[in-house]
Motif scaffolding. Structure first.
Motif, PDB file in Angstrom:
ATOM      1  N   ALA A  12      -4.752   2.347 -12.995  1.00  0.00           N
ATOM      2  CA  ALA A  12      -3.648   2.947 -12.230  1.00  0.00           C
ATOM      3  C   ALA A  12      -2.351   2.924 -13.039  1.00  0.00           C
ATOM      4  CB  ALA A  12      -3.464   2.192 -10.910  1.00  0.00           C
ATOM      5  N   GLU A  13      -1.570   3.989 -12.831  1.00  0.00           N
ATOM      6  CA  GLU A  13      -0.290   4.091 -13.554  1.00  0.00           C
ATOM      7  C   GLU A  13       0.737   3.115 -13.004  1.00  0.00           C
ATOM      8  OE1 GLU A  13       1.499   7.990 -14.065  1.00  0.00           O
ATOM      9  OE2 GLU A  13      -0.514   8.841 -14.251  1.00  0.00           O
ATOM     10  N   GLU A  14       1.663   2.734 -13.884  1.00  0.00           N
ATOM     11  CA  GLU A  14       2.813   1.904 -13.488  1.00  0.00           C
ATOM     12  C   GLU A  14       3.543   2.557 -12.317  1.00  0.00           C
ATOM     13  OE1 GLU A  14       3.814  -1.039 -14.351  1.00  0.00           O
ATOM     14  OE2 GLU A  14       2.334  -1.250 -15.956  1.00  0.00           O
ATOM     15  N   GLY A  15       3.990   1.744 -11.376  1.00  0.00           N
ATOM     16  CA  GLY A  15       4.788   2.269 -10.270  1.00  0.00           C
ATOM     17  C   GLY A  15       3.958   2.724  -9.089  1.00  0.00           C
ATOM     18  N   THR A  16       2.614   2.739  -9.250  1.00  0.00           N
ATOM     19  CA  THR A  16       1.762   3.144  -8.128  1.00  0.00           C
ATOM     20  C   THR A  16       1.430   1.925  -7.253  1.00  0.00           C
ATOM     21  OG1 THR A  16      -0.281   2.836  -9.406  1.00  0.00           O
ATOM     22  CG2 THR A  16       0.726   5.023  -9.465  1.00  0.00           C
ATOM     23  N   ILE A  17       1.012   2.223  -6.024  1.00  0.00           N
ATOM     24  CA  ILE A  17       0.703   1.141  -5.064  1.00  0.00           C
ATOM     25  C   ILE A  17      -0.425   0.260  -5.600  1.00  0.00           C
ATOM     26  CG2 ILE A  17      -0.173   0.641  -2.746  1.00  0.00           C
ATOM     27  CD1 ILE A  17       1.130   3.351  -1.842  1.00  0.00           C
TER      28      ILE A  17
ATOM     29  N   VAL B  38      -1.310  15.380   0.732  1.00  0.00           N
ATOM     30  CA  VAL B  38      -2.592  14.835   0.247  1.00  0.00           C
ATOM     31  C   VAL B  38      -2.453  14.411  -1.216  1.00  0.00           C
ATOM     32  CG1 VAL B  38      -4.997  15.421  -0.310  1.00  0.00           C
ATOM     33  CG2 VAL B  38      -4.029  16.095   1.901  1.00  0.00           C
ATOM     34  N   LEU B  39      -1.987  15.342  -2.031  1.00  0.00           N
ATOM     35  CA  LEU B  39      -1.856  15.087  -3.468  1.00  0.00           C
ATOM     36  C   LEU B  39      -0.756  14.068  -3.753  1.00  0.00           C
ATOM     37  CD1 LEU B  39      -3.246  16.164  -5.980  1.00  0.00           C
ATOM     38  CD2 LEU B  39      -1.339  17.753  -6.273  1.00  0.00           C
ATOM     39  N   LYS B  40       0.342  14.216  -3.030  1.00  0.00           N
ATOM     40  CA  LYS B  40       1.484  13.310  -3.251  1.00  0.00           C
ATOM     41  C   LYS B  40       1.080  11.863  -2.972  1.00  0.00           C
ATOM     42  CE  LYS B  40       5.912  14.436  -2.247  1.00  0.00           C
ATOM     43  NZ  LYS B  40       7.063  14.702  -1.375  1.00  0.00           N
ATOM     44  N   TYR B  41       0.372  11.644  -1.863  1.00  0.00           N
ATOM     45  CA  TYR B  41      -0.027  10.277  -1.532  1.00  0.00           C
ATOM     46  C   TYR B  41      -1.036   9.747  -2.549  1.00  0.00           C
ATOM     47  CZ  TYR B  41      -1.443   6.171   1.108  1.00  0.00           C
ATOM     48  OH  TYR B  41      -1.718   4.871   1.480  1.00  0.00           O
ATOM     49  N   ARG B  42      -1.965  10.600  -2.988  1.00  0.00           N
ATOM     50  CA  ARG B  42      -2.930  10.131  -3.992  1.00  0.00           C
ATOM     51  C   ARG B  42      -2.224   9.754  -5.292  1.00  0.00           C
ATOM     52  NH1 ARG B  42      -8.236  10.253  -2.692  1.00  0.00           N
ATOM     53  NH2 ARG B  42      -8.986  10.423  -4.809  1.00  0.00           N
ATOM     54  N   LYS B  43      -1.164  10.481  -5.630  1.00  0.00           N
ATOM     55  CA  LYS B  43      -0.395  10.134  -6.836  1.00  0.00           C
ATOM     56  C   LYS B  43       0.279   8.782  -6.691  1.00  0.00           C
ATOM     57  CE  LYS B  43       0.679  14.293  -9.348  1.00  0.00           C
ATOM     58  NZ  LYS B  43       1.559  15.444  -9.449  1.00  0.00           N
TER      59      LYS B  43
ATOM     60  N   SER C 291      -6.319  -2.068  -1.841  1.00  0.00           N
ATOM     61  CA  SER C 291      -5.102  -2.031  -0.994  1.00  0.00           C
ATOM     62  C   SER C 291      -4.898  -0.812  -0.105  1.00  0.00           C
ATOM     63  CB  SER C 291      -3.818  -2.241  -1.825  1.00  0.00           C
ATOM     64  OG  SER C 291      -3.850  -3.500  -2.444  1.00  0.00           O
ATOM     65  N   VAL C 292      -5.259   0.378  -0.597  1.00  0.00           N
ATOM     66  CA  VAL C 292      -5.005   1.576   0.203  1.00  0.00           C
ATOM     67  C   VAL C 292      -6.116   2.614   0.047  1.00  0.00           C
ATOM     68  CG1 VAL C 292      -2.468   1.554   0.427  1.00  0.00           C
ATOM     69  CG2 VAL C 292      -3.507   2.385  -1.693  1.00  0.00           C
ATOM     70  N   HIS C 293      -6.239   3.422   1.084  1.00  0.00           N
ATOM     71  CA  HIS C 293      -7.103   4.609   1.042  1.00  0.00           C
ATOM     72  C   HIS C 293      -6.250   5.821   1.354  1.00  0.00           C
ATOM     73  CE1 HIS C 293     -10.309   7.483   1.988  1.00  0.00           C
ATOM     74  NE2 HIS C 293      -9.560   7.818   3.026  1.00  0.00           N
ATOM     75  N   GLY C 294      -6.559   6.954   0.740  1.00  0.00           N
ATOM     76  CA  GLY C 294      -5.905   8.220   1.080  1.00  0.00           C
ATOM     77  C   GLY C 294      -6.908   9.345   1.017  1.00  0.00           C
ATOM     78  N   SER C 295      -6.788  10.297   1.923  1.00  0.00           N
ATOM     79  CA  SER C 295      -7.729  11.432   1.949  1.00  0.00           C
ATOM     80  C   SER C 295      -7.719  12.168   0.616  1.00  0.00           C
ATOM     81  CB  SER C 295      -7.324  12.422   3.048  1.00  0.00           C
ATOM     82  OG  SER C 295      -7.138  11.770   4.255  1.00  0.00           O
TER      83      SER C 295
END
Ligand code: CMP
Length: 138
Positions: A96-101, A81-86, A113-117
């Protein structure tokens, strides 16, 4: 091991980014257990985003989420959960930070572009909204 739920949203599907985004997901050691391309109905989008129904952007959000196909997915990994949100990055791509989706691909705070729980509890609810147990393959 933990599971989370992901949506690759219409803006990203339209721009042919499913593979690019899934590469970023897999590079983060998250495994894609299930993945399917669907069109959300208006009713599904309203139920999925019910928590936001009093927000001024709700109608526009439902409109946007039903404007094209989405890729719904179940991801698994350590602290999924946390990893995907990061790796998604902040809701607003400007933050959003550099390198994120979202930094790399999002068009706006809505077309992000994306959703995450946001929690393991919500991940379970969101996964069962779109997938049956037999669709989750290790
Ligand atoms: P998501 O993480 O899927 O959760 C709710 C969604 O609502 C969010 O991503 C954005 O797509 C959208 N959203 C959130 N805040 C705003 C906002 N201020 N204006 C427009 N859309 C928003």
């Amino acid at each position: 091991m933990q599971k989370t739920f992901s949506i690759i949203k219409p803006d990203a599907v339209k721009r042919n980014l499913i593979g690019h985004i899934n590469q970023m997901i897999e590079n983060a050691d998250l495994k894609i257990l299930a993945s399917k391309k669907i069109y959300l109905t208006k009713n599904q989008a309203q139920i999925f985003y019910e928590v936001h129904k009093e927000r001024p952007f709700f109608n526009s959000l439902v409109e946007y989420m039903t404007s094209g196909a989405v890729q719904v997915q179940v991801l698994e990994g350590e602290d999924a959960v946390l990893k995907y949100r990061k790796i998604m990055g902040a809701t607003n791509p400007d933050e959003a930070e550099e390198g994120t989706i979202r930094k790399q691909y999002a068009e706006s705070i809505e077309a992000n572009s994306v959703h995450g729980s946001d929690s393991e509890e919500n991940a379970k609810i969101e996964i069962s909204f779109f997938f049956s147990g037999s669709e989750l393959v290790e």
